[in-house]
Write an enzyme that holds these catalytic residues in place. Sequence first.
Site, PDB file in Angstrom:
ATOM      1  N   HIS A  30      34.976 -62.950  39.108  1.00 29.65           N
ATOM      2  CA  HIS A  30      35.155 -62.565  40.372  1.00 29.65           C
ATOM      3  C   HIS A  30      35.338 -61.286  40.562  1.00 29.65           C
ATOM      4  O   HIS A  30      34.554 -60.462  41.537  1.00 29.65           O
ATOM      5  CB  HIS A  30      36.496 -63.266  41.109  1.00 29.65           C
ATOM      6  CG  HIS A  30      36.957 -64.652  41.183  1.00 29.65           C
ATOM      7  ND1 HIS A  30      37.723 -65.355  40.310  1.00 29.65           N
ATOM      8  CD2 HIS A  30      35.978 -65.501  41.873  1.00 29.65           C
ATOM      9  CE1 HIS A  30      37.593 -66.724  40.458  1.00 29.65           C
ATOM     10  NE2 HIS A  30      36.711 -66.874  41.568  1.00 29.65           N
ATOM     11  N   SER A  64      36.095 -69.365  34.466  1.00 29.91           N
ATOM     12  CA  SER A  64      36.158 -70.291  35.651  1.00 29.91           C
ATOM     13  C   SER A  64      37.636 -70.329  35.984  1.00 29.91           C
ATOM     14  O   SER A  64      38.676 -70.249  34.980  1.00 29.91           O
ATOM     15  CB  SER A  64      35.780 -71.555  35.263  1.00 29.91           C
ATOM     16  OG  SER A  64      36.089 -72.620  36.353  1.00 29.91           O
TER      17      SER A  64
END
Length: 284
Positions: A37, A185
Amino acid sequence: MKVITTPREMQALVITWKGEGLKVGLVPTMGWFHEGHLSLMRKAREVADRVVVSLFVNPMQFAPTEDLDNYPHDLERDRKLAEAEGVDVLYAPEPADMYPAEFKTSVHVSGLTTGLCGASRPGHFDGVTTVVAKLFNQTLPHIAVFGEKDFQQLAVIRQMVRDLDFPIEIIGHAIVREQSGLAMSSRNTYLKEDEMEAAHSLAKAIVQAQHLVGQNKNLSPDQIKEEVTGIILSYPQCTIDYVEILDRSSLQPCERISSESVLVLAVKINQRIRLIDNSTLVGN
Ligand code: AMP
């Protein structure tokens, strides 16, 4: 960094920015930030004057049997991480504002959504495209950055943007991996210690597939898939949802391996944790 929670306030701020001639970038997320991210945020920071990161765990893209209620969530943790990346706004709308009781619309992209993750998660991509269309209208970005980790999602969003004429440039960003090769993840937090090795089978299989193609470009997709399947199933905790070699634009199976081919994988660990990964097979 501002935290905004209402669509109306978000839209008003972006309209002000745009009046000042500023270029706006959006990074849509479901939170529990990791380096994947953060790399998307850095990319947006590079190409836009103002960066909005949305954080919304979208109920519409989860089936009733999936992990919506357990999805990791810590706004304060994520706020600090986004702030450290120079993000201008963390946009964290409430489900009731995103989907009020009278909400009746769904955005559906056909074709690209039926196979792969769409086959094992019916309705998932309608949830994704509906929420992303809403986020686009709420944040009115010039550019939006998405990870290539969600390979099918990226193809579906590009299609939606073309079909619905969103004036938004979509930027795909390479997968960020742990040192071990495991694709980062938010769902990796579910992995218990004794499941880690099985989780690494995806990256291990990708490396082996690349190695084999490097040695012999004439191997067929089926031969590569067989090798990949063998590696993954050598871990008893793993079951395969899909192993495919596809053309990167059409998402249709390839007849021959080329620089346009992508190996895509979805594997369940102990029937609890569904991991996805993908990679090209021929060095660019
Ligand atoms: P998520 O919060 O999982 O919905 O992901 C938000 C965005 O981050 C999506 O565009 C994902 O594709 C992207 N993303 C997730 N994991 C990674 C990763 N390991 N590397 C690059 N991008 C990622």
